[in-house]
Design a protein around this motif. Sequence first.
Motif, short mmCIF file in Angstrom:
data_model
loop_
_atom_site.label_atom_id
_atom_site.label_comp_id
_atom_site.label_asym_id
_atom_site.label_seq_id
_atom_site.Cartn_x
_atom_site.Cartn_y
_atom_site.Cartn_z
N ASP A 84 -36.58 11.45 49.68
CA ASP A 84 -36.54 10.21 50.45
C ASP A 84 -35.53 10.40 51.59
N VAL A 85 -36.01 10.38 52.81
CA VAL A 85 -35.15 10.54 53.97
C VAL A 85 -34.81 9.14 54.49
N THR A 86 -33.53 8.79 54.43
CA THR A 86 -33.10 7.48 54.91
C THR A 86 -32.36 7.65 56.24
N PHE A 87 -32.55 6.69 57.11
CA PHE A 87 -31.96 6.76 58.45
C PHE A 87 -31.01 5.60 58.68
N GLN A 88 -29.97 5.89 59.44
CA GLN A 88 -29.14 4.83 59.99
C GLN A 88 -29.05 5.05 61.49
N PHE A 89 -29.40 4.02 62.26
CA PHE A 89 -29.42 4.12 63.72
C PHE A 89 -28.23 3.34 64.27
N ILE A 90 -27.42 4.03 65.06
CA ILE A 90 -26.11 3.53 65.46
C ILE A 90 -26.07 3.40 66.98
N SER A 91 -25.51 2.32 67.49
CA SER A 91 -25.41 2.14 68.94
C SER A 91 -24.48 3.20 69.52
N TRP A 92 -24.73 3.55 70.78
CA TRP A 92 -23.90 4.57 71.43
C TRP A 92 -22.43 4.17 71.42
N LYS A 93 -22.14 2.92 71.68
CA LYS A 93 -20.74 2.53 71.81
C LYS A 93 -19.99 2.64 70.48
N ASP A 94 -20.71 2.59 69.37
CA ASP A 94 -20.09 2.69 68.05
C ASP A 94 -20.28 4.06 67.41
N TYR A 95 -20.92 4.96 68.12
CA TYR A 95 -21.43 6.17 67.48
C TYR A 95 -20.32 7.05 66.90
N GLU A 96 -19.36 7.42 67.71
CA GLU A 96 -18.33 8.33 67.20
C GLU A 96 -17.39 7.64 66.22
N ALA A 97 -17.13 6.37 66.43
CA ALA A 97 -16.29 5.65 65.47
C ALA A 97 -16.94 5.64 64.10
N LYS A 98 -18.26 5.51 64.07
CA LYS A 98 -18.99 5.54 62.80
C LYS A 98 -18.85 6.90 62.13
N TYR A 99 -19.00 7.98 62.91
CA TYR A 99 -18.85 9.32 62.35
C TYR A 99 -17.42 9.55 61.87
N SER A 100 -16.46 9.12 62.66
CA SER A 100 -15.06 9.30 62.29
C SER A 100 -14.77 8.65 60.95
N SER A 101 -15.22 7.42 60.80
CA SER A 101 -15.02 6.70 59.55
C SER A 101 -15.76 7.36 58.40
N GLY A 102 -17.01 7.75 58.63
CA GLY A 102 -17.82 8.35 57.58
C GLY A 102 -17.26 9.67 57.08
N ILE A 103 -16.84 10.52 58.01
CA ILE A 103 -16.32 11.83 57.60
C ILE A 103 -14.99 11.67 56.89
N SER A 104 -14.12 10.80 57.41
CA SER A 104 -12.79 10.67 56.82
C SER A 104 -12.82 10.01 55.45
N THR A 105 -13.87 9.24 55.15
CA THR A 105 -13.97 8.57 53.85
C THR A 105 -14.97 9.23 52.92
N GLY A 106 -15.58 10.33 53.36
CA GLY A 106 -16.54 11.02 52.52
C GLY A 106 -17.86 10.29 52.37
N THR A 107 -18.19 9.44 53.34
CA THR A 107 -19.44 8.67 53.28
C THR A 107 -20.35 8.99 54.46
#
Length: 449
Positions: A84-107
Amino acid sequence: FFMAHIWGKRIGAAGLATVLTLSVAACGGQNAGNEPSAAPAQGGSEGAGTEVLEVWLPAKATDGNDAEIWDEVVAPFEEEHNVDVTFQFISWKDYEAKYSSGISTGTGPDVGYMYVEMFPTYIDAGAVEDLSSYLTEEDYATYTTLTDKYKIFGKFYGIAQSGPQAVSGLVYNKTILDSIGEEAPKTWDDVIRIAQKGTQDTDGDGKIDQYGVAQGWGQTFYQDLNWNWYNFIWQAGGDIFDDEGKCIINNEQGIAAAQLLYDLKNTYHALPEDAMSLINNEAFDNYFVSGKAALSFVGTSESTFNKLADAGFEYGFTYDLQGPNGDMGARASVDQIVLMSACEDKELGWELVKYMTGPEGGAKYRELTGSAPSTVGEEDHGYAVTKEALAASLDTSIRPIKAARRATEVYDFLWKTLQEMMNGNVSPEDAMNEVAEFANSLDYAAPAN
């Protein structure tokens, strides 16, 4: 080589969050900040024993149908691999902040999407896989994008989702050019001359109502470097960073690029009076699309040209503008699909990366979105208006920006300094010296292993 195109009326994880709050200038479309908000979507149906792969992508579809597109693309992969391939689509303005949070929290995701500015931080944090041990001779023979142009620090950390995208070019109003006795611009000298001649009071009321250049400098973050800077420094024969990551923007070439931009506004007064309060896309809409400007430097996307469909004037564009010594440069995004190091089933994750970019799923995505091909023998579904020009300029002008550590901090400082320069508060030479001094005060060396 010049082509004029005429168309008719138509770190460690703990440090990621700090670094990446600056890095919101996505490389894709020209309307960052206006995209849909993050929206999760699922492809397929999850059943007992079904493995799940999570993918994070930018919300790119102009009509907001990213989920529908990707559901259709990955359905065969899900069926074949019982995943099952699940997607999350993120706005450009929030894009790197989302990655930063995800990587730093293991999510974070199993498979992601990165543009050049993102790579250094995530490479240094060990968050994205080096593909050296994954790629095969068959892969190199299949993809047209596994070339040096797509390497980061000399290696492949992803596979391009398509051929060059969001290429920045010079668009010109041929009707205005004809009225002032000018041809399509080929050089900076042509641009300077057209900018001056095209700035006019056309109705005799004593006020300028037609401008030489539609350009906006009011963006609050550095995204408009895509249209207002990169091409010019390359056309001058320079770059922001050298191959070692040192900032060299204050050399003769960098100062020449800054001087051209400064002069267009402050010496020749060829920009609209409200140029400093408009983002570049707004300046294009308000002045070029309305027929009130001779030239504009913009991303040559389908949406750009759709705005000109009913403009009522003939226009053209080029990627091959030449600087003082004949150098050319047209910025393109070479965004890539990546395998994240946190993916537990890397074999399956890697198969998904290849599927999303390759001759099956990738080709289907490019067909559905009208994107340029990136595999051998693939049909070109790219935008018809730019297809020929992109092919002709691919090896002469079109290029991505160079990856460099702490680049996003430098871009942010550069953009703000250029705004001060365009406001007349600092000279081009002093501006470039300030940027170089700031950039080289930062640590740009690779971290110790």
